[in-house]
Design a protein around this motif. Structure first.
Motif, PDB file in Angstrom:
ATOM      1  N   ALA A   1       0.818  -1.219   0.000  1.00 40.51           N
ATOM      2  CA  ALA A   1       0.000   0.000   0.000  1.00 40.51           C
ATOM      3  C   ALA A   1       0.846   1.261   0.000  1.00 40.51           C
ATOM      4  CB  ALA A   1      -0.926  -0.007   1.214  1.00 40.51           C
ATOM      5  N   GLY A   2       2.140   1.130   0.255  1.00 36.49           N
ATOM      6  CA  GLY A   2       3.016   2.293   0.286  1.00 36.49           C
ATOM      7  C   GLY A   2       3.853   2.319   1.548  1.00 36.49           C
ATOM      8  N   LEU A   3       4.271   3.506   1.930  1.00 37.92           N
ATOM      9  CA  LEU A   3       5.140   3.693   3.084  1.00 37.92           C
ATOM     10  C   LEU A   3       4.412   4.489   4.159  1.00 37.92           C
ATOM     11  CD1 LEU A   3       8.385   4.778   1.163  1.00 37.92           C
ATOM     12  CD2 LEU A   3       7.695   2.470   1.812  1.00 37.92           C
ATOM     13  N   GLY A   4       4.839   4.311   5.391  1.00 33.71           N
ATOM     14  CA  GLY A   4       4.244   5.069   6.488  1.00 33.71           C
ATOM     15  C   GLY A   4       5.177   5.091   7.675  1.00 33.71           C
ATOM     16  N   ALA A   5       4.850   5.897   8.656  1.00 36.33           N
ATOM     17  CA  ALA A   5       5.692   5.995   9.850  1.00 36.33           C
ATOM     18  C   ALA A   5       4.854   6.466  11.019  1.00 36.33           C
ATOM     19  CB  ALA A   5       6.853   6.966   9.615  1.00 36.33           C
ATOM     20  N   THR A   6       5.240   6.038  12.210  1.00 36.21           N
ATOM     21  CA  THR A   6       4.607   6.521  13.427  1.00 36.21           C
ATOM     22  C   THR A   6       5.693   6.903  14.421  1.00 36.21           C
ATOM     23  OG1 THR A   6       4.452   4.300  14.379  1.00 36.21           O
ATOM     24  CG2 THR A   6       2.543   5.099  13.161  1.00 36.21           C
ATOM     25  N   LEU A   7       5.350   7.810  15.298  1.00 34.73           N
ATOM     26  CA  LEU A   7       6.285   8.281  16.315  1.00 34.73           C
ATOM     27  C   LEU A   7       5.863   7.706  17.667  1.00 34.73           C
ATOM     28  CD1 LEU A   7       8.699  10.171  16.898  1.00 34.73           C
ATOM     29  CD2 LEU A   7       7.037  12.009  17.276  1.00 34.73           C
ATOM     30  N   GLY A   8       6.832   7.267  18.426  1.00 32.09           N
ATOM     31  CA  GLY A   8       6.541   6.709  19.737  1.00 32.09           C
ATOM     32  C   GLY A   8       7.791   6.695  20.587  1.00 32.09           C
ATOM     33  N   HIS A   9       7.786   5.890  21.615  1.00 34.77           N
ATOM     34  CA  HIS A   9       8.966   5.799  22.466  1.00 34.77           C
ATOM     35  C   HIS A   9       9.260   4.340  22.798  1.00 34.77           C
ATOM     36  CE1 HIS A   9       5.740   5.722  25.507  1.00 34.77           C
ATOM     37  NE2 HIS A   9       6.587   5.022  26.249  1.00 34.77           N
TER      38      HIS A   9
ATOM     39  N   TRP B   1      12.733  -3.182  25.804  1.00 34.44           N
ATOM     40  CA  TRP B   1      12.453  -3.955  24.593  1.00 34.44           C
ATOM     41  C   TRP B   1      11.069  -3.681  24.026  1.00 34.44           C
ATOM     42  CZ3 TRP B   1      14.466  -9.511  26.165  1.00 34.44           C
ATOM     43  CH2 TRP B   1      15.853  -9.480  26.223  1.00 34.44           C
ATOM     44  N   PHE B   2      10.381  -2.662  24.543  1.00 32.09           N
ATOM     45  CA  PHE B   2       9.006  -2.429  24.123  1.00 32.09           C
ATOM     46  C   PHE B   2       8.838  -1.035  23.525  1.00 32.09           C
ATOM     47  CE2 PHE B   2       8.909  -5.575  27.497  1.00 32.09           C
ATOM     48  CZ  PHE B   2       8.146  -6.582  26.920  1.00 32.09           C
ATOM     49  N   TYR B   3       8.149  -1.006  22.378  1.00 31.03           N
ATOM     50  CA  TYR B   3       7.857   0.249  21.688  1.00 31.03           C
ATOM     51  C   TYR B   3       6.372   0.553  21.848  1.00 31.03           C
ATOM     52  CZ  TYR B   3       6.619   3.292  17.758  1.00 31.03           C
ATOM     53  OH  TYR B   3       6.098   4.290  16.983  1.00 31.03           O
ATOM     54  N   THR B   4       6.077   1.789  22.222  1.00 29.99           N
ATOM     55  CA  THR B   4       4.692   2.228  22.364  1.00 29.99           C
ATOM     56  C   THR B   4       4.456   3.420  21.449  1.00 29.99           C
ATOM     57  OG1 THR B   4       4.671   1.547  24.692  1.00 29.99           O
ATOM     58  CG2 THR B   4       2.924   3.038  23.953  1.00 29.99           C
ATOM     59  N   PRO B   5       3.568   3.308  20.464  1.00 29.15           N
ATOM     60  CA  PRO B   5       3.288   4.450  19.587  1.00 29.15           C
ATOM     61  C   PRO B   5       2.531   5.527  20.336  1.00 29.15           C
ATOM     62  CG  PRO B   5       1.775   2.654  19.121  1.00 29.15           C
ATOM     63  CD  PRO B   5       2.771   2.120  20.107  1.00 29.15           C
ATOM     64  N   ASP B   6       2.777   6.766  19.961  1.00 29.16           N
ATOM     65  CA  ASP B   6       2.059   7.880  20.575  1.00 29.16           C
ATOM     66  C   ASP B   6       0.687   7.985  19.913  1.00 29.16           C
ATOM     67  OD1 ASP B   6       1.074  10.541  21.195  1.00 29.16           O
ATOM     68  OD2 ASP B   6       3.091  10.946  21.964  1.00 29.16           O
ATOM     69  N   PRO B   7      -0.393   7.869  20.675  1.00 31.13           N
ATOM     70  CA  PRO B   7      -1.734   7.915  20.076  1.00 31.13           C
ATOM     71  C   PRO B   7      -2.041   9.240  19.390  1.00 31.13           C
ATOM     72  CG  PRO B   7      -1.857   8.066  22.475  1.00 31.13           C
ATOM     73  CD  PRO B   7      -0.437   7.705  22.137  1.00 31.13           C
ATOM     74  N   ALA B   8      -1.298  10.293  19.760  1.00 31.07           N
ATOM     75  CA  ALA B   8      -1.533  11.601  19.146  1.00 31.07           C
ATOM     76  C   ALA B   8      -0.723  11.791  17.874  1.00 31.07           C
ATOM     77  CB  ALA B   8      -1.187  12.716  20.137  1.00 31.07           C
ATOM     78  N   SER B   9       0.058  10.755  17.484  1.00 27.91           N
ATOM     79  CA  SER B   9       0.888  10.865  16.285  1.00 27.91           C
ATOM     80  C   SER B   9       0.728   9.621  15.418  1.00 27.91           C
ATOM     81  CB  SER B   9       2.365  11.047  16.675  1.00 27.91           C
ATOM     82  OG  SER B   9       3.187  11.085  15.526  1.00 27.91           O
TER      83      SER B   9
END
Length: 208
Positions: free
Chosen positions: A141-149, A153-161
């Motif tokens: 479908a293409g490319l995308g990105a999300t911001l988180g922290h 060993w765990f990544y949590t995406p920022d719900p506002a981003s």
């Protein structure tokens, strides 16, 4: 049996046990990693090891477990029948070989499907003691990105981003141009990450 022959047989037996034990450990560890990673994904986070994480980590773990299973099946079959008669060896080893081929074909199909999409995690800096991480997504479908922290060993995406779609709508965006060159900008209330060859892609999130 001469001393040399006995020594060679002992060495071969030890090597076989080592291979089987290693394969068994890989199966258990990889399967456990896949189950844990899948469970964490269901919680809205991602288990991350290096740049691998989320569904991509699950896929890699499954592939490793599958390859190790092939080695384990064949190795155990050969070891169990090393002192058996001709026909038991033929039956057991042929069955193990057919099973290994079936697993191999399944892994090829799984790898092809897994290659249709992937996610990569990149640490871009630290803000207030938290590691800021960008998740890069690639799919048909293409490319995308999300911001988180990342926390350990765990990544949590920022719900506002949630992150915008990147590149062309037809999925023809070039990852080499759209990703990389990350620049972290921090203000009193906002975290901004610019990336891409010209800094054209932007992710923002409230500063915690």
């Amino acid at each position: 049996m001469t001393a040399s022959t006995a020594s060679t047989a002992t060495t071969a037996s030890t090597a076989t046990r080592l291979v089987i034990s290693t394969a068994a450990v890989l199966v258990v560890v990889s399967a456990g990693t896949a189950v844990l990673a899948r469970r964490v994904v269901g919680e809205g986070r991602a288990l991350v090891l290096g740049a691998l994480g989320g569904q991509t980590l699950v896929e890699v773990a499954v592939l490793v477990a599958g390859v190790a299973s092939v080695v384990l099946v064949v190795g155990v079959a050969w070891r169990l029948t090393r002192r058996s008669g001709f026909w038991p060896q033929i039956v057991v080893r042929s069955t193990a070989s057919l099973l290994a081929v079936a697993i191999g074909l399944g892994l090829c199909a799984f790898a092809w499907l897994a290659a249709l999409g992937s996610v990569r995690y990149v640490d871009v800096g630290s803000v207030d003691g938290r590691t800021v991480t960008v998740a890069e997504y690639r799919s048909l479908a293409g490319l995308g990105a999300t911001l988180g922290h990342r926390d350990g060993w765990f990544y949590t995406p920022d719900p506002a981003s949630p992150g915008p779609a990147i590149g062309h709508d037809d999925g023809a965006g070039d990852p080499r141009a759209e990703f990389g060159h990350y620049r972290l900008e921090v203000t009193s209330d906002l975290v901004t990450v610019r990336f891409g060859d010209d800094g054209q892609n932007v992710l923002t999130a409230p500063r915690p």
